[in-house]
Every structure is written in structure tokens, then in C-alpha cells.
Scaffold this motif. Structure first.
Motif, PDB file in Angstrom:
ATOM      1  N   MET A   1       1.155  -1.102  -0.159  1.00  0.00           N
ATOM      2  CA  MET A   1       0.067  -0.117   0.423  1.00  0.00           C
ATOM      3  C   MET A   1       0.524   1.485  -0.369  1.00  0.00           C
ATOM      4  O   MET A   1       2.200   0.884   0.505  1.00  0.00           O
ATOM      5  N   GLU A   2      -0.016   2.725  -0.637  1.00  0.00           N
ATOM      6  CA  GLU A   2       1.238   3.439  -0.297  1.00  0.00           C
ATOM      7  C   GLU A   2      -0.387   3.902   1.061  1.00  0.00           C
ATOM      8  O   GLU A   2      -1.069   4.134   0.249  1.00  0.00           O
ATOM      9  N   THR A   3       0.403   5.538   1.109  1.00  0.00           N
ATOM     10  CA  THR A   3      -0.177   5.528   2.287  1.00  0.00           C
ATOM     11  C   THR A   3       0.256   6.800   3.100  1.00  0.00           C
ATOM     12  O   THR A   3       1.470   7.705   2.875  1.00  0.00           O
ATOM     13  N   SER A   4      -0.819   8.097   3.461  1.00  0.00           N
ATOM     14  CA  SER A   4      -0.813   9.215   4.022  1.00  0.00           C
ATOM     15  C   SER A   4      -1.084   9.582   5.247  1.00  0.00           C
ATOM     16  O   SER A   4      -2.376   9.460   5.274  1.00  0.00           O
ATOM     17  N   ALA A   5      -0.873   9.576   6.402  1.00  0.00           N
ATOM     18  CA  ALA A   5      -0.771   9.311   7.683  1.00  0.00           C
ATOM     19  C   ALA A   5      -1.580  11.197   7.515  1.00  0.00           C
ATOM     20  O   ALA A   5      -2.515  11.366   8.172  1.00  0.00           O
ATOM     21  N   ARG A   6      -0.961  12.140   6.979  1.00  0.00           N
ATOM     22  CA  ARG A   6      -1.377  13.652   7.340  1.00  0.00           C
ATOM     23  C   ARG A   6      -2.773  13.263   6.491  1.00  0.00           C
ATOM     24  O   ARG A   6      -3.363  14.639   7.148  1.00  0.00           O
ATOM     25  N   LEU A   7      -3.070  13.443   5.400  1.00  0.00           N
ATOM     26  CA  LEU A   7      -4.373  13.034   4.191  1.00  0.00           C
ATOM     27  C   LEU A   7      -5.407  12.164   4.555  1.00  0.00           C
ATOM     28  O   LEU A   7      -6.423  12.184   4.105  1.00  0.00           O
ATOM     29  N   GLU A   8      -5.108  10.664   5.793  1.00  0.00           N
ATOM     30  CA  GLU A   8      -5.696  10.110   5.960  1.00  0.00           C
ATOM     31  C   GLU A   8      -5.939   8.838   4.317  1.00  0.00           C
ATOM     32  O   GLU A   8      -7.393   9.244   4.109  1.00  0.00           O
ATOM     33  N   VAL A   9      -5.537   9.130   3.739  1.00  0.00           N
ATOM     34  CA  VAL A   9      -5.557   8.364   2.034  1.00  0.00           C
ATOM     35  C   VAL A   9      -4.476   6.359   2.977  1.00  0.00           C
ATOM     36  O   VAL A   9      -3.639   6.569   3.265  1.00  0.00           O
ATOM     37  N   ASN A  10      -5.451   5.691   2.685  1.00  0.00           N
ATOM     38  CA  ASN A  10      -5.108   4.120   2.962  1.00  0.00           C
ATOM     39  C   ASN A  10      -4.930   3.617   4.144  1.00  0.00           C
ATOM     40  O   ASN A  10      -4.259   2.810   4.460  1.00  0.00           O
ATOM     41  N   ILE A  11      -5.110   4.312   5.629  1.00  0.00           N
ATOM     42  CA  ILE A  11      -4.947   4.185   6.860  1.00  0.00           C
ATOM     43  C   ILE A  11      -5.886   2.723   6.875  1.00  0.00           C
ATOM     44  O   ILE A  11      -5.319   1.512   7.486  1.00  0.00           O
ATOM     45  N   GLU A  12      -7.139   3.111   6.851  1.00  0.00           N
ATOM     46  CA  GLU A  12      -8.102   1.938   7.327  1.00  0.00           C
ATOM     47  C   GLU A  12      -8.313   0.695   6.211  1.00  0.00           C
ATOM     48  O   GLU A  12      -8.016   0.252   6.656  1.00  0.00           O
ATOM     49  N   GLU A  13      -7.815   1.373   4.684  1.00  0.00           N
ATOM     50  CA  GLU A  13      -7.791   0.667   3.680  1.00  0.00           C
ATOM     51  C   GLU A  13      -6.948  -0.829   4.235  1.00  0.00           C
ATOM     52  O   GLU A  13      -6.681  -1.976   3.936  1.00  0.00           O
ATOM     53  N   THR A  14      -5.434  -0.046   4.906  1.00  0.00           N
ATOM     54  CA  THR A  14      -3.948  -0.875   4.976  1.00  0.00           C
ATOM     55  C   THR A  14      -4.737  -1.917   6.016  1.00  0.00           C
ATOM     56  O   THR A  14      -4.140  -3.434   6.349  1.00  0.00           O
ATOM     57  N   PHE A  15      -4.981  -1.160   6.899  1.00  0.00           N
ATOM     58  CA  PHE A  15      -5.982  -2.333   8.672  1.00  0.00           C
ATOM     59  C   PHE A  15      -6.810  -3.439   8.023  1.00  0.00           C
ATOM     60  O   PHE A  15      -6.564  -4.770   7.796  1.00  0.00           O
ATOM     61  N   ALA A  16      -7.856  -3.101   7.068  1.00  0.00           N
ATOM     62  CA  ALA A  16      -8.366  -3.968   6.800  1.00  0.00           C
ATOM     63  C   ALA A  16      -8.022  -5.365   5.912  1.00  0.00           C
ATOM     64  O   ALA A  16      -8.495  -6.084   5.845  1.00  0.00           O
ATOM     65  N   LEU A  17      -6.898  -4.648   4.972  1.00  0.00           N
ATOM     66  CA  LEU A  17      -6.378  -5.615   3.834  1.00  0.00           C
ATOM     67  C   LEU A  17      -5.308  -6.746   5.205  1.00  0.00           C
ATOM     68  O   LEU A  17      -5.934  -7.918   4.263  1.00  0.00           O
TER      69      LEU A  17
END
Length: 284
Positions: free
Chosen positions: A193-209
Motif C-alpha cells: 500500500m501507499e499511505t499518507s497519515a497526514r491526509l488520511e489516505v489508505n489508513i483504514e484500507e491498509t488495516f482492513a487488508l
């Protein structure tokens, strides 16, 4: 049609959350704590405070089932890595985080990946011994991967590994192309995954994966699949996920309910080119 208040439906609703333990690892300053706090508290801070070790517990409903996630946010600095190796290898899954603006942070994941691979070999050996004793890895009388805690010697299901390229909002400073991160992950049997904690991109999706792959690993073990790890690492196991949900931005650039990440149509463009970077990226 059965009533939603039938005994079976009521029993399902009263089932305790399914426990899953996740260790978050990576080099210092790559954003491990930021990702964790985004998930747990919906918070983000630009201040860097080196972590020795923090633990969190949250519940999430994924695919209709409630899971209890035990998260361990670990130290990335080399002076603390001996402590990490001795106490955090018992997790069901590992999130290996690097910073897309630092190639060194991707290289640093090799250390953690090697430790996790050694742990996976130990668990496969445990599973083989259980089978020779006539036990299933998921049998109540045999070691189980459902056990939480730091001890890992009794576990029989190899851990899930997901690589997260964090800080993907910093496109102007990118040193690690998404294709390089994806290739690194694939070569080592990891999801990506690529994520951004600052912009809240792919955070929930990563843990769901992570949750879905742990559940799949347990299912394979119950079926008696001997090389669960190899099956988990197949590319077709998880469909590609898009960082922005379809329809999250309307024609006027307004945000739909629950939308996360940069508002591409309203001045929050990430990257260059038609549609921006996120319209092209797919995560595996």
C-alpha cells in the motif's frame, strides 16, 4: 425469511470480537506512530517524537465481523532493535513502513523482514510437528495462531506481511517510486500500500487488508493447507484498492460523506498529470 431477532442472529451479534495482533515496524521517522494514531485516534502531528514502544487496542467491523486489533508501535532506531526482536515477533501480522521520501528507509525494512521470515519458518516447523502428531494447527489441543502476546514459539500459522510506503502526499520529495516499493514487497511475499497519515489516505484500507489476509491464513490452516504463506502471497488474493473511493468528489469539488484523502478536484491535487497521481496508482 428469518427475523433479524431470531436466536441465530442474536447469537451472531453476541460473538466476542476476533483477536488479531499487529506489529508495526520500520526505520525511525518513517511515520509508524502517525499511521497508528490516525487509525486509533484520528490524529496527526508534524512533531517527531521517537517511539520506544507503544501499545493500542481498537475494534473494527470488517466484512460484517467485529475484530479486536492489538497494535504494537515499535522503535525504529538501531539502538532499540534488539528489544524489538525479542518481544514483538508473536504478532499475527506485520506492517512494514517506509518513507517514500527516503530510499534508506526502504532499505532498512530488510532487517525487519529477515526477522519476520525466520519467525515464519519457526511457525511452519511448529505446524509440521503438529501434523505429525495428528493435530490440526487450529485444533484446541495444539498450538494456535490465535494466541496473542509476545510469545511466538507455539504459533503455527505464518504471519502476514504488508508494506506501506508512507508520506505519499510529499510527491515533490519522492525518492522511492511506487513501482519500486511494489516490486520490493512482491519479491518478499508482502502485500503493498501507499499511505499518507497526514491526509488520511489508505489508513483504514491498509488495516482492513491486514485483517482479511490474517483471516484467509487461518482459513487455509483449518483446511489443512501446508504452505499457507505461499498461498497468502499470491497476487490474486486481494483485489487492487483505489486510494479514493469512486464518487467521493462531485463535479463542484465537494466532499462526499466519509471521503478520505486529498480533495483532488478542489485544489488538493497530488502529483502531476491528468487526474493526479492517485487516479493512476493501484495498491496490492
Amino acid at each position: 425469511m428469518p427475523s433479524p431477532h431470531t436466536p441465530s442472529a442474536s447469537m451472531a451479534s453476541q460473538q466476542p470480537p476476533v483477536p488479531i495482533s499487529i506489529t508495526i515496524c520500520g526505520d525511525g521517522g518513517c511515520g509508524k506512530s502517525s499511521i497508528t494514531l490516525r487509525l486509533v485516534r484520528s490524529q496527526w502531528t508534524s512533531e517527531y517524537d521517537p517511539t520506544i514502544e507503544d501499545s493500542y487496542s481498537i475494534t473494527r467491523r470488517i466484512d460484517g465481523i467485529v475484530y479486536h486489533l492489538s497494535l504494537t508501535d515499535t522503535a525504529g532506531q538501531e539502538e532499540y532493535r534488539g528489544m524489538w526482536a525479542s518481544s514483538n515477533l508473536g504478532a499475527d501480522a506485520f506492517l512494514l513502513v517506509y518513507d517514500i521520501t527516503s530510499r534508506d528507509s526502504l532499505d532498512a525494512l530488510t532487517y525487519f523482514n529477515d526477522l519476520i521470515d525466520m519467525e515464519a519458518e519457526t511457525r511452519l516447523d511448529n505446524a509440521a510437528r503438529a501434523r505429525r502428531a495428528g493435530l490440526s494447527p487450529s485444533s484446541p489441543t495444539s498450538p494456535s495462531s490465535y494466541d496473542g502476546g509476545a510469545g511466538s514459539g507455539a504459533k503455527t500459522i505464518p504471519p502476514v506481511k504488508i508494506v506501506a510506503g508512507n508520506k505519499c502526499d510529499l510527491q515533490e520529495s519522492r525518492q522511492v517510486p511506487a513501482a519500486i516499493g511494489l516490486e520490493w514487497a512482491r519479491r518478499r511475499g508482502c502485500g503493498f500500500m501507499e499511505t499518507s497519515a497526514r491526509l488520511e489516505v489508505n489508513i483504514e484500507e491498509t488495516f482492513a487488508l491486514i485483517v482479511r489476509r490474517v483471516v484467509e491464513g487461518r482459513r487455509l490452516a483449518e483446511m489443512g493447507v501446508t504452505d499457507a504463506e505461499a498461498n497468502m502471497n499470491s497476487r490474486g488474493m486481494t483485489k487492487p484498492l483505489t486510494p479514493l473511493p469512486p464518487g467521493s468528489d462531485d463535479e463542484k469539488g465537494s466532499r462526499g460523506p466519509g471521503a478520505r484523502g486529498p480533495n483532488i478536484l478542489n485544489g488538493g491535487r497530488v502529483g502531476r498529470g491528468g487526474g493526479g497521481f492517485w487516479r493512476k496508482l493501484r495498491c496490492w
